[in-house]
Write a protein that holds these residues in place. Structure first.
Motif, PDB file in Angstrom:
ATOM      1  N   SER A 121       0.476  -1.266  -0.205  1.00  9.39           N
ATOM      2  CA  SER A 121       0.144  -0.346  -0.662  1.00  9.39           C
ATOM      3  C   SER A 121       1.125   1.429  -0.197  1.00  9.39           C
ATOM      4  N   VAL A 122       0.455   2.519  -0.561  1.00 10.25           N
ATOM      5  CA  VAL A 122       0.913   3.345  -0.909  1.00 10.25           C
ATOM      6  C   VAL A 122       0.428   4.581   0.603  1.00 10.25           C
ATOM      7  N   ARG A 123       1.433   5.147   0.987  1.00 11.75           N
ATOM      8  CA  ARG A 123       0.868   6.305   2.235  1.00 11.75           C
ATOM      9  C   ARG A 123       1.770   7.963   1.736  1.00 11.75           C
ATOM     10  N   TRP A 124       0.620   8.581   2.122  1.00  9.52           N
ATOM     11  CA  TRP A 124       1.020  10.353   1.676  1.00  9.52           C
ATOM     12  C   TRP A 124       2.033  10.805   3.381  1.00  9.52           C
ATOM     13  N   VAL A 125       2.867  11.283   3.591  1.00  6.29           N
ATOM     14  CA  VAL A 125       3.097  11.648   4.447  1.00  6.29           C
ATOM     15  C   VAL A 125       3.965  12.763   4.441  1.00  6.29           C
TER      16      VAL A 125
END
Length: 681
Positions: A121-125
């Motif tokens: 999964s790809v998360r924005w931080v």
């Protein structure tokens, strides 16, 4: 006061839980660890290298930091740096180098990055870095925070995409969009380019408020529509209307304007959402359609008038030809005279049939043929047609046969009785005409499935060539039979095919050249009804004078018709004729001569015959005065309307002399015994 509380020098109570802890104490370390582990954002401390070329390292990360990046909580602190760099999305890794350069230079930095977790999964931080300096201003470590902003990014992206889609729609459709604050005065707060283009204004060169532009472009007679639309919106009602605008070049355009109320969170209307559509082309098309319809109606009225006039103009002179010929037939004539009169009668009746067929086809094409669809007994229809054509078949030496005991003969079809008989007679007449002496014609009926009946006429005649079958139903095309000496105009089959279609049926034809032809007429079957027995009509022979003197008032403007009726009355002693060619004068004569019968033409110089009928029925005693229409208009609709209007009989021109004589005998009797109204055609 509790045991843990102490008093300060000023007497205030101090709570040890809110005092700063001595740095380096175990309690401080424990509290900071609890805070770091339970914070919603990730914390980190990064130790910068002491000497150039040496690697830096993380000295502290909280559990949230590892959790946000999807890293295991038991990960060794020495492995965090490599794990973080590995988790950065490949397309964003170049940003980490810039961040490192910035914080090594002592500058705070922040970046938005995508992180790929172990599960894919790809998360924005959002990553922030703050330099920590020693007392001499040297960089010793970097404090960092990491915050998961995936939901924020997704929401912002969705909002941005929705906004882009809205602008793609609003900027590219040929419909004007507006949002209007409905205060006083109203103010348009949004419009798309199409709105100004519809008004004929360059969106980049509008030099006055849009509200003023809109009003200045509106046709003076339609300005009030804007006030009505605002009144409706403020009352919470949508508005839908049409206005005209005048562009700067003077062009007039039609707009359809729609306005819908927009309410705030309290349900109060504060705006109007509107669309403005240029409907000029539609308005022009509607105007063109109305004009075309008007022209079509005028042409149709002209055609109807032509048909009515032609029916009258063609049948009226035939009235004299056939009428006087019939009178001659009743006289004592020599053989040669009788033969000559026979030719006149046959020729006149053939011409009459041709006129009727032409007018019927014209009526069908004008979509004004009137039918009376009713249950028709199959056997009776076939028997009547065979009986009428039998003399012609006998003269031609052709055997004409019909078996009335066939099962389908007892059934019924949905048809116009007179038109069905006309079709069957046409088929039988052709089967006899185009046959040879000693030939045969067979007539039958058969049930097709459960809902249709097929009439079949087969013959052993000359047949039709394959290449001519396509021309079979073309009016006046005799397919080369003009020189055969066989009488005909090439219209019977064309008319029959159209009549069958008008009655809801279909026509079929099969032929073998030199062998014969088969024609079929298929019509919808009808439910069983009681079939009436029709008594044969009486032959009008000479009768004795009536018991009373009878006056016939004849209102007719054609003198040959008057002359013919005078000759007919001569065969009925006791009848006297009173004539006028004016409807108004005829109404005056009713009271003067007290006629036993009024015979009325419909086409009179001063008034319509129908108006004469109406005025007569309004006169004292006129409602029971016997009246017969004698007209060249033989349309079933006209006959039915006048019978319903109160005429006692309707006879058509050319007159059948025997029918007229029977009519005179009928009305010379006691008026109380006169039969109900009927049509004599």
């Amino acid at each position: 006061m509790t045991a843990d509380a102490t008093s300060g020098a000023d007497g205030a109570v101090a709570d040890p839980a809110f005092e700063l802890l001595p740095r380096g104490t175990a309690l401080e370390a424990r509290l900071l660890r609890e805070f770091a582990d339970h914070a919603a954002i990730g914390f980190s401390l990064y130790e910068v290298p002491v000497a150039p070329g040496e690697p830096g390292r993380f000295s502290f990360v909280n559990r949230t930091y590892l959790k946000l990046l999807g890293l295991p909580s038991e990960l060794a602190i020495a492995e965090v740096g490599d794990a973080v760099l590995e988790a950065v999305h490949p397309d964003d890794r170049h940003r980490t180098a810039q961040m490192a350069a910035d914080f090594l230079a002592g500058r705070p930095t922040h970046q938005t990055l995508r992180m790929i977790r172990p599960d894919g999964s790809v998360r924005w931080v959002r990553s922030r870095r703050t330099p920590i300096l020693d007392d001499d201003g040297g960089l010793v470590r970097v404090a960092g925070t990491v915050e998961d902003i995936t939901e924020f990014v997704m929401t912002s992206t969705a909002l941005r995409e929705n906004e882009e889609r809205f602008h793609q729609l609003a900027d590219n459709v040929p419909v004007g969009f507006t949002l209007t604050d409905v205060g006083d005065p109203p103010r348009i707060v949004y419009w798309n380019p199409a709105f100004l283009q519809i008004l004929g204004v360059d969106p980049d060169a509008a030099d006055e408020p849009v509200e003023r532009l809109l009003v200045s472009r509106t046709h003076p007679d339609d300005v009030a529509a804007w006030s009505r639309s605002l009144d409706d919106i403020r009352a919470g009602r949508p508005f839908d209307g049409e206005i005209r605008i005048i562009r700067p070049d003077g062009e007039l355009r039609w707009l359809r304007i729609r306005r819908h109320p927009v309410r705030d969170e309290h349900g109060v209307v504060f705006r109007a959402a509107g669309t403005d559509e240029d409907i000029t082309d539609r308005k022009s098309a509607e105007a063109a359609l109305r004009f075309a319809q008007s022209e079509a109606d005028r042409a149709n009225a002209a055609k109807n008038e032509f048909l009515s006039r032609m029916s009258h103009e063609l049948r009226t002179p035939l009235n004299a030809v056939l009428g006087f010929a019939q009178l001659l037939e009743m006289d004592q004539l020599s053989e040669s005279q009788a033969d000559s009169v026979g030719y006149i009668v046959r020729g006149g009746r053939h011409l009459l049939a041709l006129i009727n067929d032409v007018l019927d086809i014209a009526s069908i094409e004008a979509d004004r043929l009137e039918l009376s669809i009713e249950p028709v007994h199959v056997g009776t229809a076939l028997n009547d047609a065979v009986r009428l054509v039998q003399p012609q078949a006998r003269d031609a030496g052709v055997a004409l046969s019909f078996d009335p005991m066939t099962p389908a003969a007892s059934l019924f079809v949905q048809a116009d009785q007179r038109r069905l008989r006309q079709v069957l007679i046409n088929l039988l007449t052709n089967a006899v005409k185009y046959n040879h002496r000693g030939g045969r014609v067979e007539v039958s009926a058969e049930q097709v499935g459960t809902g249709q009946i097929r009439f079949v006429v087969s013959d052993s005649g000359m047949g039709i060539r394959d290449e001519d079958m396509a021309r079979l139903f073309v009016p006046f095309d005799r397919m080369g039979q003009q020189a055969s000496g066989i009488e005909g105009a090439g219209i019977g089959l064309a008319l029959s095919q159209r009549l069958v279609s008008f009655m809801g049926g279909h026509f079929d034809a099969h032929s073998v050249h030199g062998t014969g032809s088969v024609f079929g007429v298929t019509l919808p079957r009808s439910e069983h009804v009681d079939h009436p027995v029709v008594a044969p009509s009486a032959t009008a022979e000479a009768v004795g004078p009536p018991e009373r003197v009878c006056t016939l008032l004849y209102i007719e403007d054609n003198h040959s018709n008057v002359r013919l009726l005078q000759r007919i009355l001569a065969r009925r002693p006791g009848w006297e004729l009173v004539h006028t060619d004016r409807g108004r004068r005829g109404l005056e004569l009713v009271g003067a001569c007290d006629p036993a019968l009024i015979m009325l033409d419909l086409h009179l110089p001063d008034m319509n015959g129908i108006d004469v009928l109406r005025e007569l029925r309004r006169q004292p005693g006129g409602e029971t005065r016997p009246l017969v229409i004698a007209s060249a208009d033989a349309s079933p609709g006209q006959v039915s309307r006048l019978i319903a209007a109160g005429v006692d009989a309707y006879i058509t021109k050319p007159l059948d002399v025997r029918d007229v004589l029977s009519l005179l005998d009928r009305f010379a009797a006691d008026p109380q015994t006169v039969a109900p109204p009927r049509a004599v055609t």
